[in-house]
Write an enzyme that holds these catalytic residues in place. Structure first.
Site, PDB file in Angstrom:
ATOM      1  N   SER A 285       0.808  -1.197   0.000  1.00 55.06           N
ATOM      2  CA  SER A 285       0.000   0.000   0.000  1.00 55.06           C
ATOM      3  C   SER A 285       0.855   1.266   0.000  1.00 55.06           C
ATOM      4  O   SER A 285       1.653   1.491  -0.888  1.00 55.06           O
ATOM      5  CB  SER A 285      -0.962  -0.125   1.188  1.00 55.06           C
ATOM      6  N   ASP A 296      10.897   5.824  -9.440  1.00 55.26           N
ATOM      7  CA  ASP A 296      10.584   6.460 -10.725  1.00 55.26           C
ATOM      8  C   ASP A 296      11.432   7.708 -10.962  1.00 55.26           C
ATOM      9  O   ASP A 296      11.857   7.984 -12.090  1.00 55.26           O
ATOM     10  CB  ASP A 296       9.100   6.830 -10.779  1.00 55.26           C
ATOM     11  N   LYS A 310      -0.229  -4.211  -3.452  1.00 53.24           N
ATOM     12  CA  LYS A 310      -1.546  -3.673  -3.126  1.00 53.24           C
ATOM     13  C   LYS A 310      -1.609  -2.230  -3.606  1.00 53.24           C
ATOM     14  O   LYS A 310      -1.113  -1.327  -2.957  1.00 53.24           O
ATOM     15  CB  LYS A 310      -1.821  -3.724  -1.625  1.00 53.24           C
TER      16      LYS A 310
END
Length: 494
Positions: A285, A296, A310
């Site tokens: 999560s 990224d 998740k």
């Protein structure tokens, strides 16, 4: 009492207002059908079921039909327990458990808790609760047996290596767990572990960042292993300590394609420090959101295992009839547009051996230092970069040749190691050094050259390779008496 299994269902959470169900004719017919069946069952079934039983059964059946483990119905008590657990407040004994079949193992003991005062330690196994064997029970089932109201008693039977099993009796009490813990490691490296993303996580993190800056730390390790997630805004706020203001942290997309973007707030200048993030298969999560965003933007190196996967958002909706509904309403995308759900986040450096993950993180912050593994052949221990490793496999001798555990040794030296089920092959790589091992054929390809492996051994799930093979990978091998040293020197920068 906490459990990571329960926390796995903790969502990226925010609250929706109560709103009337905009039911069309189709929904009205369905509602009428359920009501009609309930009416007949209530009035005529021989078991004389009460209304609460029928209502709960109907709700459970409706939600289970979605095939979504994160959508669930909360009673008022369930909601209170859920919220308190997310905030680190609960009544229990003050331990976190993890699976260590067939018994649950203590993963963490909170300071000044009943468990801490009773002398319970990390890696203790809980083999009985109030005399009932825990073998084969799920973590959730064990937790339910240990939990209870503050002031009540519970007896645990503990198994600890080197001593006979023993019983401890504890009095449950209200426990508060910090969401963030920290220390300064050798080399002036700051280490931060985030246990859960609660409403106070970003604030706690900001306080310790000031401490780190005052100490002049040289690099930082952010440990998100076993972090089940929590509030989405807490993830965005924490990412903001490492990224400039106005950067996208995560985008949520609902079923109609509507997007909501969470940005870094830029309340404080981003920390310009070398950063490693540790993750594993229990990082979920919000923990995955932070790890993926930093990856990224190439702001951090991720070390460990693939994360849980998740990447969906839940809303808590208070119900007019009492209780609440935790409902999945959107999916998450990383800044680069990647979906986390069902996929997880891949680390930049794979390290599946838990006891080596922190060692690997420190190696990434000190890339110019040699990487060494020292085996004591007498079985007294293994040292990686001078640090004793508790969980390890000792070398074996076959036909007069010393063989060492493949995954442990290569991961300790800085290689990413992958098992390829198709073809029964092992792939290992560190920079331009590469090993492809064919387990069935007992051959290896190193630097494009095929090598026979007469001494390959398999014990349980572990593969052992002769130390002579490591020399072909550019690893220096040296034996002196009962000590076997393997060292990988850093590639020289021209």
């Amino acid at each position: 009492m906490q459990t990571r299994i329960i926390f796995l269902v903790v969502a990226l959470l925010f609250f929706l207002p109560v709103f009337p169900a905009g039911a069309g004719e189709e929904l009205e017919r369905g509602t009428a059908a359920v009501a009609e069946v309930m009416d007949y069952v209530y009035h005529y079934h021989v078991a004389r079921p009460d209304v609460d039983r029928l209502v709960n059964g109907a709700i459970d059946g409706l939600l289970s039909s979605l095939g979504d483990p994160y959508t669930e119905y909360f009673t008022a008590e369930d909601l209170d327990n859920f919220t308190n657990s997310l905030e680190g407040n609960f009544a229990g004994i003050g331990v976190e458990l993890e699976g260590w079949p067939p018994y649950p193992q203590v993963a963490r003991v909170l300071g000044d808790s009943p468990a801490y005062r009773a002398g319970i330690r990390e890696k203790d196994l809980i083999i009985r609760v109030n005399g009932e064997d825990t073998a084969g029970l799920t973590l959730s089932q064990v937790v339910e047996k240990i939990r209870g109201p503050a002031g009540s008693r519970v007896q645990l039977t503990i198994r600890r290596g080197g001593v006979p099993d023993f019983d401890v009796e504890l009095v449950r009490e209200q426990v508060s767990s910090p969401s963030v813990e920290w220390e300064v490691l050798p080399g002036n490296i700051g280490y931060v572990r985030v246990h859960v993303f609660s409403s106070r996580t970003a604030e706690e993190f900001g306080v310790l960042m000031q401490e780190f800056l005052a100490r002049g730390i040289k690099g930082m390790i952010l440990d998100l292993r076993n972090d089940p997630g929590g509030y989405l805004h807490a993830a965005a706020d924490l990412a903001g300590y490492f990224l400039p203001a106005g950067k996208v942290v995560v985008t949520t997309v609902d079923r109609n394609g509507q997007k909501e973007v969470y940005y870094t707030a830029g309340k404080t200048p981003a920390l310009d420090l070398p950063l490693v993030v540790m993750v594993n298969d229990m990082s979920a999560s919000s923990a995955e959101v932070v790890a993926a965003a930093l990856q990224d933007y190439r702001r951090a190196v991720l070390v460990g295992d693939r994360t849980f996967g998740k990447g969906v958002v839940q809303a808590i909706i208070p119900l007019e009839t009492g209780g609440a509904l935790k409902l999945t309403i959107a999916r998450c995308l990383t800044p680069a547009g990647r979906s986390i759900d069902g996929r997880g986040v891949e680390p930049d450096r794979w390290v599946s051996t838990p006891s080596l993950q922190l060692v690997a993180a420190r190696q990434e912050l000190q890339p110019r230092l040699p990487r060494t593994v020292l085996f004591n052949l007498s079985g007294t221990g293994v040292f990686v970069n001078g640090e004793k490793i508790s969980d390890h496999l000792s070398p074996l001798i076959q036909a007069g040749e010393t063989c060492v555990p493949l995954r442990f040794t290569l991961e300790a030296l800085g290689f990413s190691v992958h098992w390829q089920h198709e073809g029964h092959k092992v792939l290992a790589r560190a920079g331009d050094r590469e090993l492809v091992l064919d387990v069935d054929m007992k051959t290896a390809v190193i630097g494009g050259q095929k090598v026979g492996l007469g001494s390959l051994m398999i014990r349980g799930e572990s593969i052992y390779l002769p130390v002579s093979l490591f020399s072909r990978l550019g690893v220096e091998v040296e034996r002196e008496g009962e000590q076997l040293k393997l060292e990988l020197l850093p590639v020289k920068q021209e």
